[in-house]
Write a protein that holds these residues in place. Structure first.
Motif, PDB file in Angstrom:
ATOM      1  N   MET A 112       0.808  -1.219   0.000  1.00  0.00           N
ATOM      2  CA  MET A 112       0.000   0.000   0.000  1.00  0.00           C
ATOM      3  C   MET A 112       0.841   1.269   0.000  1.00  0.00           C
ATOM      4  SD  MET A 112      -3.135  -0.947   2.523  1.00  0.00           S
ATOM      5  CE  MET A 112      -2.270  -2.007   3.686  1.00  0.00           C
ATOM      6  N   ILE A 113       2.032   1.229   0.584  1.00  0.00           N
ATOM      7  CA  ILE A 113       2.809   2.465   0.709  1.00  0.00           C
ATOM      8  C   ILE A 113       4.076   2.495  -0.138  1.00  0.00           C
ATOM      9  CG2 ILE A 113       1.931   2.873   3.027  1.00  0.00           C
ATOM     10  CD1 ILE A 113       4.740   2.120   4.030  1.00  0.00           C
ATOM     11  N   LYS A 114       4.453   1.364  -0.741  1.00  0.00           N
ATOM     12  CA  LYS A 114       5.711   1.319  -1.495  1.00  0.00           C
ATOM     13  C   LYS A 114       5.747   2.360  -2.612  1.00  0.00           C
ATOM     14  CE  LYS A 114       9.087  -1.621  -3.628  1.00  0.00           C
ATOM     15  NZ  LYS A 114       9.585  -2.959  -3.780  1.00  0.00           N
ATOM     16  N   GLY A 115       4.654   2.507  -3.348  1.00  0.00           N
ATOM     17  CA  GLY A 115       4.614   3.492  -4.435  1.00  0.00           C
ATOM     18  C   GLY A 115       4.806   4.910  -3.933  1.00  0.00           C
ATOM     19  N   ALA A 116       4.145   5.251  -2.833  1.00  0.00           N
ATOM     20  CA  ALA A 116       4.259   6.597  -2.274  1.00  0.00           C
ATOM     21  C   ALA A 116       5.667   6.865  -1.758  1.00  0.00           C
ATOM     22  CB  ALA A 116       3.234   6.795  -1.158  1.00  0.00           C
ATOM     23  N   VAL A 117       6.269   5.877  -1.095  1.00  0.00           N
ATOM     24  CA  VAL A 117       7.622   6.045  -0.573  1.00  0.00           C
ATOM     25  C   VAL A 117       8.622   6.147  -1.725  1.00  0.00           C
ATOM     26  CG1 VAL A 117       9.451   4.991   0.811  1.00  0.00           C
ATOM     27  CG2 VAL A 117       7.088   4.917   1.613  1.00  0.00           C
ATOM     28  N   ASN A 118       8.426   5.347  -2.749  1.00  0.00           N
ATOM     29  CA  ASN A 118       9.298   5.391  -3.927  1.00  0.00           C
ATOM     30  C   ASN A 118       9.210   6.764  -4.595  1.00  0.00           C
ATOM     31  OD1 ASN A 118      11.174   4.286  -5.623  1.00  0.00           O
ATOM     32  ND2 ASN A 118       9.713   3.090  -6.794  1.00  0.00           N
ATOM     33  N   GLN A 119       8.000   7.290  -4.731  1.00  0.00           N
ATOM     34  CA  GLN A 119       7.802   8.615  -5.312  1.00  0.00           C
ATOM     35  C   GLN A 119       8.454   9.685  -4.431  1.00  0.00           C
ATOM     36  OE1 GLN A 119       3.717   9.771  -5.835  1.00  0.00           O
ATOM     37  NE2 GLN A 119       4.254  11.578  -7.015  1.00  0.00           N
ATOM     38  N   PHE A 120       8.296   9.572  -3.109  1.00  0.00           N
ATOM     39  CA  PHE A 120       8.902  10.524  -2.191  1.00  0.00           C
ATOM     40  C   PHE A 120      10.427  10.536  -2.349  1.00  0.00           C
ATOM     41  CE2 PHE A 120      11.149  11.165   1.815  1.00  0.00           C
ATOM     42  CZ  PHE A 120      10.798  12.466   2.080  1.00  0.00           C
ATOM     43  N   MET A 121      11.031   9.351  -2.424  1.00  0.00           N
ATOM     44  CA  MET A 121      12.494   9.285  -2.568  1.00  0.00           C
ATOM     45  C   MET A 121      12.945   9.888  -3.901  1.00  0.00           C
ATOM     46  SD  MET A 121      14.153   8.287   0.076  1.00  0.00           S
ATOM     47  CE  MET A 121      15.750   7.735  -0.534  1.00  0.00           C
ATOM     48  N   GLY A 122      12.181   9.662  -4.960  1.00  0.00           N
ATOM     49  CA  GLY A 122      12.517  10.269  -6.255  1.00  0.00           C
ATOM     50  C   GLY A 122      12.438  11.783  -6.189  1.00  0.00           C
ATOM     51  N   THR A 123      11.395  12.297  -5.547  1.00  0.00           N
ATOM     52  CA  THR A 123      11.244  13.744  -5.373  1.00  0.00           C
ATOM     53  C   THR A 123      12.371  14.294  -4.504  1.00  0.00           C
ATOM     54  OG1 THR A 123       8.853  13.564  -5.609  1.00  0.00           O
ATOM     55  CG2 THR A 123       9.687  15.544  -4.533  1.00  0.00           C
ATOM     56  N   ALA A 124      12.713  13.572  -3.436  1.00  0.00           N
ATOM     57  CA  ALA A 124      13.802  14.005  -2.555  1.00  0.00           C
ATOM     58  C   ALA A 124      15.122  14.075  -3.312  1.00  0.00           C
ATOM     59  CB  ALA A 124      13.920  13.063  -1.356  1.00  0.00           C
ATOM     60  N   MET A 125      15.391  13.095  -4.146  1.00  0.00           N
ATOM     61  CA  MET A 125      16.651  13.099  -4.913  1.00  0.00           C
ATOM     62  C   MET A 125      16.700  14.285  -5.877  1.00  0.00           C
ATOM     63  SD  MET A 125      18.694  10.640  -3.963  1.00  0.00           S
ATOM     64  CE  MET A 125      19.760  10.210  -5.330  1.00  0.00           C
ATOM     65  N   GLN A 126      15.594  14.589  -6.538  1.00  0.00           N
ATOM     66  CA  GLN A 126      15.558  15.745  -7.442  1.00  0.00           C
ATOM     67  C   GLN A 126      15.744  17.046  -6.665  1.00  0.00           C
ATOM     68  OE1 GLN A 126      15.410  15.869 -10.891  1.00  0.00           O
ATOM     69  NE2 GLN A 126      15.889  13.699 -10.554  1.00  0.00           N
ATOM     70  N   PHE A 127      15.103  17.137  -5.494  1.00  0.00           N
ATOM     71  CA  PHE A 127      15.253  18.317  -4.659  1.00  0.00           C
ATOM     72  C   PHE A 127      16.701  18.476  -4.203  1.00  0.00           C
ATOM     73  CE2 PHE A 127      15.523  20.333  -0.537  1.00  0.00           C
ATOM     74  CZ  PHE A 127      14.935  21.562  -0.808  1.00  0.00           C
ATOM     75  N   LEU A 128      17.319  17.375  -3.749  1.00  0.00           N
ATOM     76  CA  LEU A 128      18.711  17.429  -3.303  1.00  0.00           C
ATOM     77  C   LEU A 128      19.638  17.844  -4.434  1.00  0.00           C
ATOM     78  CD1 LEU A 128      18.868  14.261  -1.032  1.00  0.00           C
ATOM     79  CD2 LEU A 128      19.046  16.651  -0.289  1.00  0.00           C
ATOM     80  N   LYS A 129      19.423  17.296  -5.621  1.00  0.00           N
ATOM     81  CA  LYS A 129      20.256  17.664  -6.773  1.00  0.00           C
ATOM     82  C   LYS A 129      20.186  19.156  -7.019  1.00  0.00           C
ATOM     83  CE  LYS A 129      20.854  17.008 -11.679  1.00  0.00           C
ATOM     84  NZ  LYS A 129      20.763  16.124 -12.807  1.00  0.00           N
ATOM     85  N   LYS A 130      18.971  19.701  -7.052  1.00  0.00           N
ATOM     86  CA  LYS A 130      18.782  21.123  -7.301  1.00  0.00           C
ATOM     87  C   LYS A 130      19.396  21.952  -6.177  1.00  0.00           C
ATOM     88  CE  LYS A 130      15.104  24.421  -8.274  1.00  0.00           C
ATOM     89  NZ  LYS A 130      13.640  24.592  -8.394  1.00  0.00           N
ATOM     90  N   ALA A 131      19.174  21.548  -4.929  1.00  0.00           N
ATOM     91  CA  ALA A 131      19.720  22.298  -3.790  1.00  0.00           C
ATOM     92  C   ALA A 131      21.244  22.306  -3.799  1.00  0.00           C
ATOM     93  CB  ALA A 131      19.202  21.687  -2.482  1.00  0.00           C
ATOM     94  N   ILE A 132      21.848  21.173  -4.115  1.00  0.00           N
ATOM     95  CA  ILE A 132      23.310  21.078  -4.126  1.00  0.00           C
ATOM     96  C   ILE A 132      23.885  21.919  -5.258  1.00  0.00           C
ATOM     97  CG2 ILE A 132      25.260  19.513  -4.539  1.00  0.00           C
ATOM     98  CD1 ILE A 132      23.439  17.353  -3.081  1.00  0.00           C
ATOM     99  N   GLU A 133      23.287  21.799  -6.433  1.00  0.00           N
ATOM    100  CA  GLU A 133      23.811  22.558  -7.589  1.00  0.00           C
ATOM    101  C   GLU A 133      23.624  24.061  -7.431  1.00  0.00           C
ATOM    102  OE1 GLU A 133      23.487  19.108 -11.007  1.00  0.00           O
ATOM    103  OE2 GLU A 133      21.931  20.641 -10.947  1.00  0.00           O
ATOM    104  N   ASN A 134      22.643  24.482  -6.653  1.00  0.00           N
ATOM    105  CA  ASN A 134      22.401  25.921  -6.442  1.00  0.00           C
ATOM    106  C   ASN A 134      23.006  26.450  -5.144  1.00  0.00           C
ATOM    107  OD1 ASN A 134      20.904  26.236  -8.823  1.00  0.00           O
ATOM    108  ND2 ASN A 134      19.068  25.472  -7.823  1.00  0.00           N
ATOM    109  N   TYR A 135      23.709  25.602  -4.401  1.00  0.00           N
ATOM    110  CA  TYR A 135      24.273  25.992  -3.116  1.00  0.00           C
ATOM    111  C   TYR A 135      25.465  26.895  -3.295  1.00  0.00           C
ATOM    112  CZ  TYR A 135      26.247  25.559   1.561  1.00  0.00           C
ATOM    113  OH  TYR A 135      26.757  25.827   2.811  1.00  0.00           O
TER     114      TYR A 135
END
Length: 135
Positions: A112-135
């Motif tokens: 029931m939650i694997k899809g949501a957690v997988n999506q969250f981790m994908g979003t987190a990775m994109q956010f981290l990439k953007k934050a690191i590159e703009n730091y």
């Protein structure tokens, strides 16, 4: 145990910069993450609300300079404990970041939650990439 692995992300930054951001991001307010509110920095971590009702606490539990950072995540409702590990590797003048989450979730809830957690981790990775590159 629920296991989520993210695809590798190439980041336009040195491993040193990636490590610096990953190991200290909790020290400052994170802006621009939809649904994230009530950010509070704490020694070696932070806490915040997701969607205004789920309290989450992140604590830095392991770090190897320029190569590895691990956080422990605790969610209050439903009570879930997880680890989020990030591996950093050099790739020319860039870095490669790979994430992994292991969550202590009952077996019957995992589908029931694997899809949501997988999506969250994908979003987190994109956010981290953007934050690191703009730091």
């Amino acid at each position: 145990m629920l296991h989520i692995n993210t695809p590798e992300e190439t980041i336009s930054a040195t491993p040193e910069k990636v490590y610096q951001v990953l190991s200290t991001f909790f020290e400052r307010q994170i802006e621009g993450v939809p649904g994230l509110t009530d950010w509070v920095s704490e020694p070696n971590g932070c806490r915040f609300k997701v969607q205004d009702h789920v309290q989450c606490r992140l604590t830095l539990v392991e770090q190897v300079p320029n190569s590895h950072v691990v956080y422990r995540a605790e969610v209050d409702t439903p009570h879930v404990t997880a680890t989020a590990a990030f591996d950093i590797a050099p790739s020319g003048s860039n870095s490669v970041l790979k994430g992994k989450m292991d969550a202590d979730v009952p077996f019957f809830l995992q589908p029931m939650i694997k899809g949501a957690v997988n999506q969250f981790m994908g979003t987190a990775m994109q956010f981290l990439k953007k934050a690191i590159e703009n730091y």
